[in-house]
Design a protein around this motif. Structure first.
Motif, mmCIF file in Angstrom:
data_model
loop_
_atom_site.group_PDB
_atom_site.id
_atom_site.type_symbol
_atom_site.label_atom_id
_atom_site.label_comp_id
_atom_site.label_asym_id
_atom_site.label_seq_id
_atom_site.Cartn_x
_atom_site.Cartn_y
_atom_site.Cartn_z
ATOM 1 N N GLU A 1 -0.770 8.545 -0.480
ATOM 2 C CA GLU A 1 0.256 7.930 -1.308
ATOM 3 C C GLU A 1 0.459 6.494 -0.832
ATOM 4 O OE1 GLU A 1 3.915 10.317 -1.946
ATOM 5 O OE2 GLU A 1 2.907 11.789 -0.682
ATOM 6 N N TYR A 2 0.567 5.601 -1.782
ATOM 7 C CA TYR A 2 0.898 4.225 -1.409
ATOM 8 C C TYR A 2 1.617 3.532 -2.554
ATOM 9 C CZ TYR A 2 -3.230 2.426 -4.034
ATOM 10 O OH TYR A 2 -4.149 2.092 -5.009
ATOM 11 N N GLN A 3 2.410 2.512 -2.192
ATOM 12 C CA GLN A 3 3.075 1.626 -3.137
ATOM 13 C C GLN A 3 2.894 0.203 -2.608
ATOM 14 O OE1 GLN A 3 4.999 4.283 -1.693
ATOM 15 N NE2 GLN A 3 4.212 5.598 -3.327
ATOM 16 N N LEU A 4 3.020 -0.775 -3.476
ATOM 17 C CA LEU A 4 2.726 -2.125 -3.005
ATOM 18 C C LEU A 4 3.567 -3.180 -3.699
ATOM 19 C CD1 LEU A 4 0.804 -3.759 -5.292
ATOM 20 C CD2 LEU A 4 -0.825 -2.058 -4.549
ATOM 21 N N ASP A 5 3.574 -4.353 -3.097
ATOM 22 C CA ASP A 5 4.139 -5.553 -3.696
ATOM 23 C C ASP A 5 3.324 -6.736 -3.195
ATOM 24 O OD1 ASP A 5 5.765 -7.164 -5.236
ATOM 25 O OD2 ASP A 5 7.620 -6.286 -4.514
ATOM 26 N N HIS A 6 3.650 -7.915 -3.705
ATOM 27 C CA HIS A 6 2.810 -9.082 -3.425
ATOM 28 C C HIS A 6 3.652 -10.243 -2.922
ATOM 29 C CE1 HIS A 6 1.059 -12.981 -4.763
ATOM 30 N NE2 HIS A 6 0.019 -12.487 -4.118
ATOM 31 N N LEU A 7 3.105 -10.967 -1.936
ATOM 32 C CA LEU A 7 3.739 -12.172 -1.403
ATOM 33 C C LEU A 7 2.644 -13.136 -0.965
ATOM 34 C CD1 LEU A 7 6.353 -13.649 -0.507
ATOM 35 C CD2 LEU A 7 6.071 -12.560 1.723
ATOM 36 N N ASP A 8 2.698 -14.375 -1.472
ATOM 37 C CA ASP A 8 1.685 -15.387 -1.176
ATOM 38 C C ASP A 8 0.299 -14.848 -1.530
ATOM 39 O OD1 ASP A 8 3.692 -17.129 -0.358
ATOM 40 O OD2 ASP A 8 3.646 -16.383 1.698
ATOM 41 N N GLU A 9 -0.604 -14.739 -0.588
ATOM 42 C CA GLU A 9 -1.954 -14.252 -0.889
ATOM 43 C C GLU A 9 -2.168 -12.834 -0.361
ATOM 44 O OE1 GLU A 9 -3.708 -16.044 -2.914
ATOM 45 O OE2 GLU A 9 -2.130 -17.567 -2.796
ATOM 46 N N GLN A 10 -1.078 -12.158 -0.073
ATOM 47 C CA GLN A 10 -1.172 -10.840 0.553
ATOM 48 C C GLN A 10 -0.556 -9.761 -0.334
ATOM 49 O OE1 GLN A 10 -2.304 -10.473 3.985
ATOM 50 N NE2 GLN A 10 -2.913 -12.611 3.791
ATOM 51 N N PHE A 11 -1.144 -8.566 -0.282
ATOM 52 C CA PHE A 11 -0.449 -7.361 -0.719
ATOM 53 C C PHE A 11 0.218 -6.752 0.509
ATOM 54 C CE2 PHE A 11 -3.392 -6.540 -4.520
ATOM 55 C CZ PHE A 11 -2.432 -6.986 -5.414
ATOM 56 N N LEU A 12 1.454 -6.293 0.346
ATOM 57 C CA LEU A 12 2.085 -5.457 1.361
ATOM 58 C C LEU A 12 2.115 -4.045 0.804
ATOM 59 C CD1 LEU A 12 3.193 -8.388 2.212
ATOM 60 C CD2 LEU A 12 4.702 -7.001 3.656
ATOM 61 N N ILE A 13 1.624 -3.096 1.586
ATOM 62 C CA ILE A 13 1.396 -1.739 1.113
ATOM 63 C C ILE A 13 2.141 -0.750 1.993
ATOM 64 C CG2 ILE A 13 -0.340 0.022 0.612
ATOM 65 C CD1 ILE A 13 -2.405 -2.209 0.338
ATOM 66 N N ARG A 14 2.972 0.051 1.384
ATOM 67 C CA ARG A 14 3.563 1.211 2.061
ATOM 68 C C ARG A 14 2.576 2.365 1.891
ATOM 69 N NH1 ARG A 14 6.407 5.642 -0.187
ATOM 70 N NH2 ARG A 14 7.737 6.735 1.319
ATOM 71 N N THR A 15 2.066 2.898 2.984
ATOM 72 C CA THR A 15 0.972 3.862 2.919
ATOM 73 C C THR A 15 1.163 4.984 3.928
ATOM 74 O OG1 THR A 15 -1.421 4.155 3.300
ATOM 75 C CG2 THR A 15 -0.333 2.364 4.485
ATOM 76 N N ASN A 16 0.718 6.187 3.560
ATOM 77 C CA ASN A 16 0.727 7.288 4.530
ATOM 78 C C ASN A 16 -0.673 7.577 5.057
ATOM 79 O OD1 ASN A 16 -0.426 8.544 2.329
ATOM 80 N ND2 ASN A 16 0.851 10.375 2.420
ATOM 81 N N TRP A 17 -1.593 6.625 4.887
ATOM 82 C CA TRP A 17 -2.920 6.789 5.482
ATOM 83 C C TRP A 17 -2.799 6.651 6.986
ATOM 84 C CZ3 TRP A 17 -6.630 3.205 7.700
ATOM 85 C CH2 TRP A 17 -7.899 3.777 7.906
ATOM 86 N N GLN A 18 -3.176 7.699 7.692
ATOM 87 C CA GLN A 18 -3.042 7.773 9.146
ATOM 88 C C GLN A 18 -1.600 7.513 9.588
ATOM 89 O OE1 GLN A 18 -6.019 5.134 10.844
ATOM 90 N NE2 GLN A 18 -7.670 6.560 10.382
ATOM 91 N N ALA A 19 -0.656 7.935 8.739
ATOM 92 C CA ALA A 19 0.766 7.695 9.045
ATOM 93 C C ALA A 19 1.596 8.686 8.245
ATOM 94 C CB ALA A 19 1.150 6.263 8.714
ATOM 95 N N LEU A 20 1.895 9.831 8.824
ATOM 96 C CA LEU A 20 2.584 10.891 8.093
ATOM 97 C C LEU A 20 3.893 10.397 7.495
ATOM 98 C CD1 LEU A 20 2.655 13.946 7.381
ATOM 99 C CD2 LEU A 20 3.949 14.290 9.503
#
Length: 679
Positions: free
Chosen positions: A263-282
């Motif tokens: 599962e992940y969600q994201l937003d954008h700032l400058d040239e980056q995506f910031l991603i909330r993710t449960n990959w390797q993170a319960l």
């Protein structure tokens, strides 16, 4: 009763009340039956109707009728929602951020609702040039929205009307193109993203079609307003797509390809995506990655690292900092972190509370808005300024009358579960309420979909507390109050933990003297109504009465039928009953299938004829079968809202009538008053 066989790969079951299902909502026999249920409930509640009327009057009297939200600045305008005295629906307004600017009404919910038996505003979005307003409305109650567009310079509605869409829409940068979600007409899940150019009368162009029926779609703009984002999400998996807002080809690229349990969600700032993710993170983490390299996880860099004791719920981006909603020890907090610096947490003042990020649409500000509330503190909007560390109260929700938070006490305790777990419980009562085993208890629970129940303030709840009730919210497994493990321990083949936890909390509160053993009342809605249905079967002696709102009680039959809205989306929550093991497990707790000849407590059941999430016939069948097997004389009442869906009646005050009915039912029983057969 009419025999009907419900077939499955794992066996067939006879359902003699299946005839109550009418997908058209027009069968005269069915409608007559439902109206008769309402008449019966009205007659049974007649002895306590004066109490219900008093409750409604006192609940409404606490509301500030001409209330409004805290204004929010966006693109040079201030926006707010206000209510007018005596009117049911919100009014959306704005004014230019300039001295002496006059307020302009953008949407008057009262005018839009005129002549409609039901009305709900889905969402609204302003075009980038501030001249057009796209909004969605529901006039049935099934969350099938209609999209309209208003010209804010002339105040007129454009001829563009699109039916059967999702609540949310997104503008492209040309101020003429809208992206919207087309819903499946049967399942009501988001199935396609289409684009519409205002004034075009041809077929709306298909942007993306979701191939998997277990996924739902949404569309939005990034906070940076540089990208259009499409989210495909199931219960346990996500996939996002992005395209530039000024790209006339609307060529969407995948951020991270979907995979099971990511599962992940994201937003954008400058040239980056910031991603909330449960990959390797319960419990999730937040990473940053260059936009074009988002799928390469070797490029991911932690912004907020994973913490096994802290669940990351959500985040909000700003130019100079990030704010995070996170949950630890069962309670929601807000973490603030300037880029490149150590984080800090905002402070709380109560044992049981919740903090949530407020409306923060602008990137270039040092001020963070958040909302704080507790069981004794009305919702309070704060503005925290990172520039100087100041905290300002922008608004505290008004409670009219003689309310004083100092007259109430809240607690946050841990109840032992039968398997050794500890269940968090939020409690509130009025000072002076005896905790010697004599008080009535109102216990609420949900415990599904990873939804955490927040210990928030309620003006209507005061009507219970002021009459000597103890109120307890059981944060049982199936929610995410203690992180992702708490959710996983209350779904699929672990679902019995949800039901056992609720009963164990009841036993703890009785044993500790918070309430009288014979005055325990419990309530839940939707999946919480499933909870009520299970405990009615397995622990009927623990409860004086149960209140089940829009209860999901015929789980096996519903989950076998892919034509019912939301079924395929929820296999990861309940299981797929076409599989033998899942079928047997779901059947072991299904409230409808486990009704037996025994004494049941008093019950009040509510449903909506147009409910798209829990179809009206589930509670209707459940109540009919309960009546046939119940060996007690306690009242079993059902109220069917013939003009509403899952959320009950629309309108600010009409909803309070439903609350007053519920509280009147519970209070009357606690006081030993007569309710029909209970006399």
């Amino acid at each position: 009763m009419r025999s009907h066989r419900v077939s499955s790969p794992n066996g067939a079951r006879d359902d003699v009340y299946y005839w109550l299902r009418d997908d058209t909502r027009s069968d005269p026999d069915v409608l007559s039956y439902l109206k008769a249920e309402n008449q019966y409930t009205e007659a049974m509640l007649a002895p306590v109707q004066p109490l219900i009327d008093r409750l409604y009057t006192e609940i409404v009297a606490r509301l500030k009728q001409d209330d409004s939200t805290v204004p929010v600045r966006y693109h040079g305008y201030w926006y707010a929602i206000r209510f007018a005295t005596g009117q049911e629906y919100p009014i959306v307004v704005r004014w230019l951020d300039a001295p002496g600017a006059e307020e302009v009404i953008l949407l008057d919910g009262n005018a839009l609702a005129s002549g409609q038996p039901f009305f709900q505003l889905g969402g609204y979005e302003i075009s980038p040039d501030n001249r057009l307003l796209a909004y969605t409305e529901d006039t049935v109650g099934r969350r099938q929205y209609r999209l309209r567009v208003k010209d804010l310079t002339t105040g007129t509605l454009l001829p563009d009307v699109i039916e059967n869409v999702g609540a949310g829409v997104a503008w492209a940068e040309d101020n003429r193109t809208l992206l919207y979600v087309e819903q499946d007409p049967v399942t009501l899940l988001g199935r396609r993203i289409r684009r519409h150019r205002l004034g075009d009368r041809g077929e709306h162009v298909l942007v993306y079609e979701e191939p998997d029926e277990s996924f739902d779609l949404t569309v939005e703009r990034s906070k940076s307003e540089r990208y259009l984002l499409i989210a495909s999400e199931s219960t346990t998996s996500s996939e996002w797509r992005y395209a530039r807002v000024d790209d006339p080809s609307f060529e969407f690229k995948v951020v991270v390809p979907r995979e099971e349990d990511h599962e992940y969600q994201l937003d954008h700032l400058d040239e980056q995506f910031l991603i909330r993710t449960n990959w390797q993170a319960l419990n999730f983490r937040i990473v940053e990655v260059p936009v074009e390299q988002a799928a390469d996880r070797k490029q991911w860099r932690d912004v907020i690292a994973h913490d096994p004791e802290v669940f990351i719920q959500d985040f909000e981006l700003f130019r100079t900092f990030v704010a995070v909603s996170e949950r630890s020890q069962g309670l929601m907090n807000v973490r603030v972190q300037r880029w490149g610096e150590a984080p800090f947490h905002l402070t709380a003042d109560d044992p049981a509370y919740t903090m949530a990020l407020g409306s923060n649409p602008e990137l270039d500000t040092t001020r963070l808005r958040y909302v704080y509330t507790s069981l004794t503190t009305p919702g309070t909007t704060y503005e925290y300024d990172l520039a100087d560390g100041s905290r300002t109260v922008l608004k505290r929700e008004p409670v009219l009358g003689d309310f004083d938070s100092a007259n109430y006490v809240s607690e946050f305790v841990w109840a032992p579960a039968r398997d050794g777990e500890r269940i968090p419980v939020s409690i509130v009562y009025r000072k002076g309420t005896p905790l010697n085993g004599s008080a009535p208890l109102y216990q609420y629970g949900y415990g599904s979909y990873g939804l955490s129940m927040e210990p928030a303030f309620s003006t209507s709840r005061l009507s219970l507390l002021d009459r000597g009730f103890v109120y307890a919210m059981a944060h049982i497994r199936g929610g995410q109050e203690l992180g992702r493990r708490w959710y996983d321990a209350g779904r699929l083949e672990q679902k019995w933990n949800t039901f056992n936890d609720f009963v164990d909390v009841t036993d703890y509160l009785v044993t500790r003297g918070y309430c009288a053993r014979d005055k325990v009342f419990a309530a839940g809605g939707s999946a919480g109504g499933l909870l009520m249905g299970v405990i009615a079967n397995v622990a009927p002696d623990r409860y004086a009465a149960l209140v089940a709102h829009v209860p999901f009680v015929d789980i096996v039959t519903t989950m076998l039928d892919t034509s019912i809205p939301l079924t395929t989306l929820e296999y990861d929550e309940w299981g797929n009953p076409n599989e033998a093991a899942a079928y047997a497990y779901m059947l072991s707790y299904s409230p409808y299938d486990n009704i037996r000849h025994q004494h049941y407590p008093a019950m009040l059941v509510t449903t909506g004829l147009w409910d798209s999430q829990v179809q009206y016939y589930e509670p209707a069948k459940w109540v009919a079968k309960l009546r046939r097997h119940n060996t007690s004389s306690q009242p079993l009442l059902m109220h069917v809202n013939l003009e509403a869906g899952h959320g009950g009646k629309s309108g600010r005050y009409e909803h309070m009538r439903e609350v007053a009915r519920e509280y009147g039912f519970v209070i009357a029983l606690a006081e030993g008053a007569s309710i029909g057969e209970a006399s």
